[in-house]
Design a protein around this motif. Sequence first.
Motif: not given
Length: 346
Positions: A21-50
């Motif tokens: 049940k605690f894995l929801f925390q790390s799932m949202l942590v990764v989402a935050v990091g990727v969204t910060i990159a996308v907000h900065s103008g970098f396209p999300a690479d879903l391979r690196w996300y996975l």
Amino acid sequence: MTTTPAEVRPLRAFVRLGRPKFLFQSMLVVAVGVTIAVHSGFPADLRWYLVTLLFAWCTHLMTHYCNEYFDLEADRANAAPTSWTGGSRVLVSGHLAPVVSLSAAFVLLFAGVLLLAVLPGTPTRLMGAVIIALAWLYTAPPLRLNYHGLGEISCAAVLYGLGPLLACFAQAGTVSTAGLSCIAVLFGFQFLRMAIMNLSDIEGDRAVGKKTLAVLLGATGLVRLFAVGQVAGYAAIALLLVLGVVPAVVGVLMLATAPVPLWVTRQLTSGALREPRRANAVTFWVSMHMPLTAAAITLGLLADLAAAGRLWQPWTAVCAATFLVFGGWLARAVRDNRATAPVPTG
């Protein structure tokens, strides 16, 4: 009616041992990091996300199995565990042998190292290596960080500090000032959250000589630290908002999470941890404060992208799925866990 070790299915016990049940925390942590990159103008690479998500989940589970083994003595001494602290109770109840937990931790450790080699770039791999080291040594010898007053800061560094940074660097190789500021706030709140989680386990920890920050400061000192820390954290958010360091919608959404720690503080100052039902509610909501804040940051950044006409991209769909999964789980957790009532209202 209680169950004997023989009545519990080994696979079910093994899953409970990992506290997924605690894995929801790390799932949202990764989402935050990727969204910060996308907000900065970098396209999300879903391979690196996975890859990053698998690494995060692997190291998160590794930490749980490792902790279950090396914290067994403290868990046995804990007479008042909650659903969110004191371990899974699987080893304490004798449903599985301790070596099962240690073995699983080693398997996940090796898997994490393999994923570490796949991560892009030297900075990202170095962050991953530090994450694995701190996660393992949180309770394992020779450092046993959570036994020497360093567990709270190491956990904050691993999950809400280096975690989103790693996800961001895997996408962009850099991090924006706004993104770094949001991560710093998450780091501070996670430090405070872990202090309260350890406060719930204080009697068992004290009995086995486990010197968490709660044991070192005492209950009164720790509650004061939590309250002052939350005020400082939200003051920092307000300052970042006023100075324009973070987008306005991000700052507002982060400030909107304040009722949760305010409610937790009120409960702590009225002796909630001495009553099992209220203690369970406190540890639940102080834990949920973190993914809720992470979600606020992610939603805020996405809203800012929408205002700039840059919202509609594949990453938006991934975020939508992430929020649906987390939202569904959170609603079920609140409904099924009677101890979560009342819901924080400020």
